[in-house]
Design a protein around this motif. Structure first.
Motif, PDB file in Angstrom:
ATOM      1  N   GLU A 109       0.824  -1.206   0.000  1.00 38.55           N
ATOM      2  CA  GLU A 109       0.000   0.000   0.000  1.00 38.55           C
ATOM      3  C   GLU A 109       0.859   1.258   0.000  1.00 38.55           C
ATOM      4  O   GLU A 109       1.952   1.288   0.564  1.00 38.55           O
ATOM      5  N   TRP A 110       0.315   2.292  -0.620  1.00 40.10           N
ATOM      6  CA  TRP A 110       0.968   3.589  -0.743  1.00 40.10           C
ATOM      7  C   TRP A 110      -0.006   4.627  -0.196  1.00 40.10           C
ATOM      8  O   TRP A 110      -1.117   4.747  -0.698  1.00 40.10           O
ATOM      9  N   GLY A 111       0.392   5.363   0.850  1.00 43.23           N
ATOM     10  CA  GLY A 111      -0.569   6.203   1.538  1.00 43.23           C
ATOM     11  C   GLY A 111      -0.267   7.687   1.502  1.00 43.23           C
ATOM     12  O   GLY A 111       0.889   8.107   1.421  1.00 43.23           O
ATOM     13  N   MET A 112      -1.311   8.491   1.537  1.00 42.90           N
ATOM     14  CA  MET A 112      -1.245   9.935   1.741  1.00 42.90           C
ATOM     15  C   MET A 112      -2.335  10.288   2.749  1.00 42.90           C
ATOM     16  O   MET A 112      -3.455   9.777   2.647  1.00 42.90           O
ATOM     17  N   CYS A 113      -2.018  11.148   3.728  1.00 49.85           N
ATOM     18  CA  CYS A 113      -2.966  11.416   4.807  1.00 49.85           C
ATOM     19  C   CYS A 113      -3.154  12.899   5.067  1.00 49.85           C
ATOM     20  O   CYS A 113      -2.211  13.693   4.967  1.00 49.85           O
ATOM     21  N   GLU A 114      -4.377  13.238   5.427  1.00 48.61           N
ATOM     22  CA  GLU A 114      -4.713  14.487   6.073  1.00 48.61           C
ATOM     23  C   GLU A 114      -5.407  14.118   7.380  1.00 48.61           C
ATOM     24  O   GLU A 114      -5.677  12.934   7.627  1.00 48.61           O
ATOM     25  N   PRO A 115      -5.692  15.069   8.255  1.00 52.77           N
ATOM     26  CA  PRO A 115      -6.202  14.697   9.577  1.00 52.77           C
ATOM     27  C   PRO A 115      -7.481  13.876   9.580  1.00 52.77           C
ATOM     28  O   PRO A 115      -7.694  13.079  10.501  1.00 52.77           O
ATOM     29  N   VAL A 116      -8.340  14.039   8.576  1.00 50.17           N
ATOM     30  CA  VAL A 116      -9.620  13.324   8.591  1.00 50.17           C
ATOM     31  C   VAL A 116      -9.587  12.069   7.732  1.00 50.17           C
ATOM     32  O   VAL A 116     -10.122  11.035   8.126  1.00 50.17           O
TER      33      VAL A 116
ATOM     34  N   SER B 259      -3.465   3.735  -1.886  1.00 53.61           N
ATOM     35  CA  SER B 259      -3.350   3.065  -3.184  1.00 53.61           C
ATOM     36  C   SER B 259      -2.849   1.653  -2.938  1.00 53.61           C
ATOM     37  O   SER B 259      -1.765   1.457  -2.382  1.00 53.61           O
ATOM     38  N   VAL B 260      -3.649   0.683  -3.318  1.00 53.68           N
ATOM     39  CA  VAL B 260      -3.299  -0.722  -3.126  1.00 53.68           C
ATOM     40  C   VAL B 260      -2.586  -1.203  -4.384  1.00 53.68           C
ATOM     41  O   VAL B 260      -3.156  -1.159  -5.478  1.00 53.68           O
ATOM     42  N   MET B 261      -1.352  -1.652  -4.226  1.00 56.41           N
ATOM     43  CA  MET B 261      -0.487  -1.936  -5.365  1.00 56.41           C
ATOM     44  C   MET B 261      -0.441  -3.431  -5.676  1.00 56.41           C
ATOM     45  O   MET B 261      -0.604  -4.284  -4.797  1.00 56.41           O
ATOM     46  N   THR B 262      -0.192  -3.721  -6.948  1.00 55.08           N
ATOM     47  CA  THR B 262       0.126  -5.078  -7.403  1.00 55.08           C
ATOM     48  C   THR B 262       1.401  -4.981  -8.232  1.00 55.08           C
ATOM     49  O   THR B 262       1.952  -3.893  -8.430  1.00 55.08           O
ATOM     50  N   GLY B 263       1.865  -6.118  -8.732  1.00 55.94           N
ATOM     51  CA  GLY B 263       3.053  -6.108  -9.568  1.00 55.94           C
ATOM     52  C   GLY B 263       2.863  -5.351 -10.869  1.00 55.94           C
ATOM     53  O   GLY B 263       3.831  -4.935 -11.504  1.00 55.94           O
ATOM     54  N   GLU B 264       1.615  -5.129 -11.276  1.00 58.97           N
ATOM     55  CA  GLU B 264       1.323  -4.443 -12.529  1.00 58.97           C
ATOM     56  C   GLU B 264       0.902  -2.989 -12.339  1.00 58.97           C
ATOM     57  O   GLU B 264       0.607  -2.289 -13.297  1.00 58.97           O
TER      58      GLU B 264
END
Length: 347
Positions: A229-236, A241-246
């Motif tokens: 997984e690849w994450g970006m956050c704000e307070p709420v 983004s859930v990743m696969t090999g493709e």
């Protein structure tokens, strides 16, 4: 944050959200499932199609009031424009590569960071009611701007921003909207401004975990993500983004504590802007087509977290940006560009 939609910051997610199939084109994507028109979804929203805008917009105060630049000869001017009438705010030499960043507004006050000729970044402000621009400070440090809606934050009568060098320590600087001395607070680590009073170490999406610190209470929140997984956050909300090999399999949104996680898109869709869940409600998405790498355009839609619906905005949009609850994008080309606005605050 302003970005070319075809090259948006977040990675993929999908359009088959409602229809259950992968669309063959942006046109098909916007007709899939049960998507409705913007008029049906938000009949009272303030919006506009601006065909005669003369400035290159960097901000919109409302659906029809743009703040932007125009180059005339060897000068670059910053203007406020509404209904074909413009007011000049700044006039700088084009040879100095002038830049206006972090523009934000609160009430009738507009604030921005300005740089020219390699000089230190300055913070300026102006009243939108006709007053002359004022320099607030040039004591800005080595400013850290990331191209999101929180580069400059207005809170408690002050302008806040981050500065520093390297990743050992970050300066949280601020100056009163009336001017005066700059205050400096140091925080260990590399941080960026988020929604007040929060800092985040997430400036472009990352794996592992995202940390956020509350400047008022000192609380530290850590949001873990799995290795896929690849994450970006704000307070709420956090965008995951859930990743696969493709590539990216889907995009989810969840609260920083992991609760209320829901899928908002699958493969082939991207986040159109850096900002996560604008106004804690609207996730702005784009759907690249087969020629997006060449044209720089993509379909544009908004996922409404309150209703769970996808609302299409354009089949082939170029630039998209958000700030202070305003969303704007362009269609056409440089010769006949049309700017479109949607005031999300009025929905």
């Amino acid at each position: 944050m302003r970005s070319r939609i075809g090259l948006a910051v977040a990675l993929a997610a999908a359009v088959a959200l409602l229809a259950g199939t992968v669309p063959s084109s942006p046109e098909n994507a916007l007709q899939a499932g049960t998507r409705i028109t913007i008029e049906q979804a938000w009949p009272d929203a303030e919006r506009a199609d601006l065909r005669d805008l003369t400035v290159e917009p960097v901000h919109f105060l409302d659906a029809t009031t743009a703040v932007g630049t125009v180059t005339t000869g060897d000068r670059v001017k910053l203007l406020i424009e509404k209904d074909g009438i413009s007011r000049e705010l700044r006039d700088l030499p084009a040879s100095g590569d002038p830049r206006f960043e972090g523009m934000t507004a609160s009430g009738k006050q507009l604030v921005w960071a300005e740089s020219v000729n390699g000089k230190p970044v300055e913070i300026w402000t102006v009243g939108t009611d006709g007053a002359k621009p004022r320099l607030l400070t040039a004591d800005t440090g080595n400013t850290l701007f990331y191209g999101n809606q929180h580069d400059l934050v207005l809170a408690d009568g002050r302008v806040h921003w981050t500065a520093g060098e390297g990743d050992a320590t970050t300066q949280v600087r601020s100056v009163a909207l009336t001017g005066g001395a700059v205050t400096v607070r140091e925080e260990k680590g590399q941080w960026a401004m988020s929604a007040w009073p929060w800092l985040t170490d997430d400036t472009g999406g990352q794996a592992g975990k995202v940390r956020m610190r509350n400047l008022t209470t000192g609380d530290l929140v850590e949001v873990p993500f799995s290795g896929a997984e690849w994450g970006m956050c704000e307070p709420v909300w956090c965008r995951v983004s859930v990743m696969t090999g493709e590539g990216t399999a889907r995009i989810d949104l969840m609260h920083p504590d992991g609760s209320q996680r829901r899928r908002v898109a699958g493969t082939e869709t991207q986040a159109a802007v850096n900002d996560v869940a604008v106004l804690d409600r609207f996730e702005v998405l784009s759907i690249p087509g087969p020629n997006s790498d060449i044209t720089g355009t993509a379909a544009l839609l908004v996922h409404d977290l309150e209703t769970g619906r996808d609302v299409p905005l354009a089949v082939a949009a170029d630039l998209a940006a958000t700030k202070d609850g305003m969303l704007w994008w362009s269609t056409g080309d440089q010769e006949i560009a049309v700017w479109h606005t949607l005031d999300l605050r009025t929905i």
